[in-house]
Design a protein around this motif. Structure first.
Motif, PDB file in Angstrom:
ATOM      1  N   GLN A 175      28.000  37.939  -0.579  1.00  0.00           N
ATOM      2  CA  GLN A 175      27.890  36.488  -0.538  1.00  0.00           C
ATOM      3  C   GLN A 175      27.974  35.972   0.900  1.00  0.00           C
TER       4      GLN A 175
ATOM      5  N   ALA B  43      24.670  36.759   2.515  1.00  0.00           N
ATOM      6  CA  ALA B  43      23.634  35.852   2.013  1.00  0.00           C
ATOM      7  C   ALA B  43      23.810  34.437   2.563  1.00  0.00           C
ATOM      8  N   MET B  44      25.050  33.986   2.722  1.00  0.00           N
ATOM      9  CA  MET B  44      25.272  32.649   3.282  1.00  0.00           C
ATOM     10  C   MET B  44      24.739  32.564   4.704  1.00  0.00           C
TER      11      MET B  44
ATOM     12  N   VAL C 290      22.354  34.331   6.086  1.00  0.00           N
ATOM     13  CA  VAL C 290      20.886  34.340   6.038  1.00  0.00           C
ATOM     14  C   VAL C 290      20.365  32.973   5.584  1.00  0.00           C
ATOM     15  N   ALA C 291      20.944  32.415   4.533  1.00  0.00           N
ATOM     16  CA  ALA C 291      20.493  31.121   4.012  1.00  0.00           C
ATOM     17  C   ALA C 291      20.700  30.004   5.035  1.00  0.00           C
ATOM     18  N   LEU C 292      21.828  30.015   5.735  1.00  0.00           N
ATOM     19  CA  LEU C 292      22.091  28.978   6.738  1.00  0.00           C
ATOM     20  C   LEU C 292      21.138  29.109   7.925  1.00  0.00           C
TER      21      LEU C 292
ATOM     22  N   GLU D 250      18.049  30.363   7.668  1.00  0.00           N
ATOM     23  CA  GLU D 250      16.758  29.914   7.145  1.00  0.00           C
ATOM     24  C   GLU D 250      16.699  28.395   7.014  1.00  0.00           C
ATOM     25  N   ALA D 251      17.854  27.753   6.810  1.00  0.00           N
ATOM     26  CA  ALA D 251      17.903  26.292   6.709  1.00  0.00           C
ATOM     27  C   ALA D 251      17.900  25.630   8.089  1.00  0.00           C
TER      28      ALA D 251
END
Length: 139
Positions: free
Chosen positions: A30, A33-34, A36-38, A40-41
């Motif tokens: 998690q 993934a956070m 990577v997501a942050l 990408e955002a």
């Protein structure tokens, strides 16, 4: 995977298999993934991330993913995306939830004794608050 990738993973004690990173615990995946997501955002660039993670690793202590999470929290605080006080409040909430959770049960923030009870969402056909229905139509 190149020899460079293997050497880097070995040097950082990053668990890997032939397909990529392997996580010992769900929270590690998690945290990964956070980040990577942050990224990408658009919250931060990989260069910023590498510097933040490098600083945290250089300070020593903790497992690789504990350092990963610490670096992510620090970077988000440095950029003003999350207040350090909010991070500390969340840490305390998790600690209270963990202390209140029986051994062997999953820990959730709902177990925090200081948590507000969840509000039930209104269903599509629910009535607004008011006097109870009499069960018949006025005629």
């Amino acid at each position: 995977m190149s020899r460079c990738d293997d050497a880097t993973a070995e040097a950082l004690s990053l668990p890997r298999d032939a397909e990529g990173p392997v996580f010992a615990e769900p929270w590690e995946a998690q945290a990964f993934a956070m980040a990577v997501a942050l990224h990408e955002a658009g919250c931060f660039g990989w260069g910023e991330w590498a510097e933040a993670l490098g600083r945290r690793i250089a300070s020593g202590g903790g497992s690789y993913y504990a350092q990963w999470l610490d670096a992510l929290e620090a970077l988000l605080a440095e950029k003003g995306i999350v207040a350090p006080e909010a991070l500390e409040a969340r840490r305390q909430a998790w600690a209270r939830a963990a202390a209140a959770t029986p051994h062997g049960r999953p820990i959730t923030l709902a177990a925090d004794p200081l948590a507000s009870p969840p509000t039930a969402p209104a269903s599509a056909g629910s009535r607004p608050p008011g006097p109870p229905s009499t069960g018949h139509l006025a005629g």
